[in-house]
Design a protein around this motif. Structure first.
Motif: not given
Length: 139
Positions: A100-123
């Motif tokens: 879920v993204t914001s209008l300011e192009k930030g992340w509001v909520e991400v699931n664990s699979r997306l973190c794996e895809i991009f290689g970042y931790s949720k934080d």
């Protein structure tokens, strides 16, 4: 004679005033009880419950309308809870990356699979904007 008429008029005015006051108190007692019951529920942080309908007059119709409104609110809260549960279940599917993204192009909520895809931790991912991890030619 004039004093008697004045005294009688004063006495009748007082009697009529007392009768009107008594009738209004009696008529509005159910509304006062309803208002007190609502205040007690709110002050105690309790769930609002349906109020008893004492009569079928205007006040009783008002209380009935309040009770119907409570039913509608409860129904909508149940629907909202069901939708939120369904959304959460889709969001947490490990098969696809969801955000879920914001209008300011930030992340509001991400699931664990997306973190794996991009290689970042949720934080880490939540601190970035999605433009930070998108190729410039893809923007």
């Amino acid at each position: 004679m004039q004093q008697r008429l004045f005294g009688t008029a004063l006495l009748l005015t007082l009697l009529i005033g007392a009768a009107v006051w008594w009738l209004l108190q009696r008529q509005l007692k159910s509304m006062q009880n309803a208002a007190e019951a609502i205040s007690v529920m709110i002050e105690n942080g309790a769930e609002l419950n349906s109020l008893p309908v004492a009569s079928n007059d205007e006040v009783g119709q008002l209380v009935s309308g309040f009770n119907k409104l409570l039913d509608v609110i409860r129904s909508r809260e149940d629907q909202l809870r069901d939708r939120e549960t369904r959304f959460r279940s889709y969001f947490e599917l490990p098969v696809i990356g969801v955000a879920v993204t914001s209008l300011e192009k930030g992340w509001v909520e991400v699931n664990s699979r997306l973190c794996e895809i991009f290689g970042y931790s949720k934080d880490e991912l939540l601190k970035l904007s999605w433009t930070d991890i998108t190729r410039p030619d893809a923007l």
